[in-house]
Write a protein that holds these residues in place. Structure first.
Motif, short mmCIF file in Angstrom:
data_model
loop_
_atom_site.label_atom_id
_atom_site.label_comp_id
_atom_site.label_asym_id
_atom_site.label_seq_id
_atom_site.Cartn_x
_atom_site.Cartn_y
_atom_site.Cartn_z
N THR A 66 -44.32 43.53 60.50
CA THR A 66 -43.65 43.17 59.25
C THR A 66 -43.47 44.40 58.37
O THR A 66 -42.40 44.63 57.79
CB THR A 66 -44.44 42.09 58.50
N ARG A 67 -44.52 45.22 58.29
CA ARG A 67 -44.44 46.46 57.51
C ARG A 67 -43.35 47.37 58.07
O ARG A 67 -42.54 47.95 57.34
CB ARG A 67 -45.78 47.20 57.57
N PHE A 68 -43.33 47.51 59.41
CA PHE A 68 -42.37 48.40 60.05
C PHE A 68 -40.94 47.94 59.80
O PHE A 68 -40.07 48.74 59.43
CB PHE A 68 -42.65 48.48 61.55
N GLU A 69 -40.68 46.66 60.00
CA GLU A 69 -39.31 46.15 59.87
C GLU A 69 -38.83 46.22 58.43
O GLU A 69 -37.62 46.35 58.17
CB GLU A 69 -39.24 44.71 60.39
N ARG A 70 -39.75 46.17 57.47
CA ARG A 70 -39.35 46.29 56.07
C ARG A 70 -38.94 47.72 55.73
O ARG A 70 -37.95 47.95 55.05
CB ARG A 70 -40.52 45.87 55.17
N GLU A 71 -39.68 48.70 56.24
CA GLU A 71 -39.41 50.10 55.90
C GLU A 71 -38.38 50.74 56.81
O GLU A 71 -37.66 51.65 56.40
CB GLU A 71 -40.72 50.90 55.95
N ARG A 89 -45.55 54.40 52.84
CA ARG A 89 -45.37 53.08 52.21
C ARG A 89 -45.71 51.98 53.19
O ARG A 89 -46.30 50.96 52.83
CB ARG A 89 -43.93 52.93 51.71
N MET A 90 -45.31 52.17 54.46
CA MET A 90 -45.63 51.19 55.48
C MET A 90 -47.14 51.04 55.63
O MET A 90 -47.67 49.93 55.72
CB MET A 90 -45.00 51.60 56.82
#
Length: 403
Positions: free
Chosen positions: A228-233, A394-395
């Motif tokens: 989720t973190r990766f796909e957001r950033e 940020r991730m």
């Protein structure tokens, strides 16, 4: 009603008719005959006589050439585009009753200016023999007997074929340490299969849980999943890019605990070529193949000359399970490079192995040197630009993208 024009491919070797099917577009006719659209110039011969005329016609249907008697497709170079026609293959006599896969092989004869194509159907045992031989070549060339080798596994066909090949290297007396990491759905689904594989080969599997994966990256707050973190950033990028780094870091951590410099993953022929093409188009030379040195560790790719079709032929059931559990990729780059590799492999069967050998030689002559990045906490090939560092941090911190 006017007759449909005749279509010919015209080369320095002569003129060859191309049979049309129905009212297809000229582009479809070319594609069906495996004639590259970019390699021909289209001339039309007027039905009432006169000199051929150059026309932009790829999207036209044959019925639209009302005033044309012949369509002449002039090949742009003085070569024969049909020398490498893979459809002219000869099927070799099958060794066993139950073939699990097949592969096209190509023999080039420069004296005859000919390409001979052979379709070989292969049993599971034949596939295992091919993979074992190629894996053995890499291991014997790069590891001393009695070494500890940390192996990244996924539970799929590649892992099974690799572990099987390693288990046959009795003369090397290796100590194999398989490791699987968790963190995204298809990785997690592979754990039971990996456990079964390791039981079969009498190996102890190390499972790196999601929390440890995040800890390896320096993440303290585990409330949000890594994907989720990766796909957001990194919207639009494939998680496999980060996954490759995570596998490497997890294997190095385990190797460090064992006191061995040797780690390996199941990168196969198509994977190697995809990575090398990506690097080439971005102005970089190929990274080390089949071995690359990262700090004090040596990362091996024993499957680097093994086509996926032959790997799958070793253990079809495990390969099928892995396919059914896969996470979809939406990255344009990953889709592009794999599509190019498979197109090359399908149209020019011997060329992909030759290309891999060429990349390997380039990587040997001009090795990539990895430097340890104190801020990131792992080795990198080159300086990571500040904006990319910000996104990565940020991730890790899970603070979200600023407005």
């Amino acid at each position: 009603m006017a007759e449909t024009p005749s279509v010919f491919i015209v080369t320095a070797h002569g003129r060859q008719p191309l049979e049309a099917v129905g009212n297809e577009r000229l582009f479809e006719l070319l594609d069906r005959h495996h004639v590259p659209w970019s390699a021909v110039s289209i001339y039309t011969v007027p039905r009432d006589g006169g000199a051929p005329q150059l026309r932009a016609s790829l999207d036209k249907r044959l019925s639209e050439f009302n005033d044309v008697s012949d369509i002449l497709l002039y090949f742009n170079r003085n070569v024969n585009p049909f020398i490498f026609n893979v459809a002219n293959f000869v099927t070799l006599k099958q060794a066993g009753e139950h073939a699990s896969t097949e592969y096209l092989y190509q023999r080039l004869d420069n004296e005859r200016s000919a390409s001979d194509i052979f379709l070989k159907k292969m049993t599971e045992e034949e596939c295992k023999d091919v993979i074992a031989q190629r894996v053995g070549d890499v291991i014997r060339d790069n590891l001393p007997p009695g070494s500890d080798l940390v192996v990244g596994v996924s539970g799929g066909g590649d892992s099974n074929a690799l572990l099987h090949a390693l288990s046959r290297l009795d003369d090397m007396k290796l100590r194999i340490h398989p490791v699987i990491i968790k963190g995204i759905p298809d990785w997690d689904k592979g754990v039971p299969r990996a456990e079964e594989l390791c039981r079969r080969y009498g190996l102890s599997l190390t499972i790196v849980e999601d929390a440890e994966v995040q800890q390896i990256l320096g993440i303290e707050n585990h409330s949000t999943s890594l994907i989720t973190r990766f796909e957001r950033e990194f919207a639009g990028d494939d998680f496999e890019f980060l996954g490759t780094l995570l596998v490497r870091l997890a294997l190095i951590r385990h190797a460090e605990a064992l006191g061995t410099p040797y780690i390996c993953t199941g990168l196969n022929l198509e994977d190697v070529l995809c990575e090398a093409l990506f690097r080439t188009t971005n102005g970089q030379g190929p990274a080390g193949i089949p071995v690359r040195s990262i700090g004090e560790y040596r990362l091996l790719f024993p499957l680097w000359l093994c086509p996926k079709r032959i790997i799958d032929g070793c253990f079809p059931k495990q390969s099928l399970d892995n396919y059914d559990a896969r996470y979809p990729c939406f990255s344009l780059g990953r889709n592009l490079y794999y599509s190019i590799v498979y197109e090359l492999q399908s149209r020019f069967p011997a060329f992909t192995e030759q290309l891999a050998h060429g990349y390997a030689e380039q990587s040997r002559k001009n090795p990539v040197v990895y430097q340890y990045d104190e801020q990131l906490g792992f080795h990198v090939e080159r300086f990571v630009p500040f904006p990319l560092r910000q996104k990565f941090e940020r991730m890790l911190r899970d603070v979200g993208t600023p407005a």
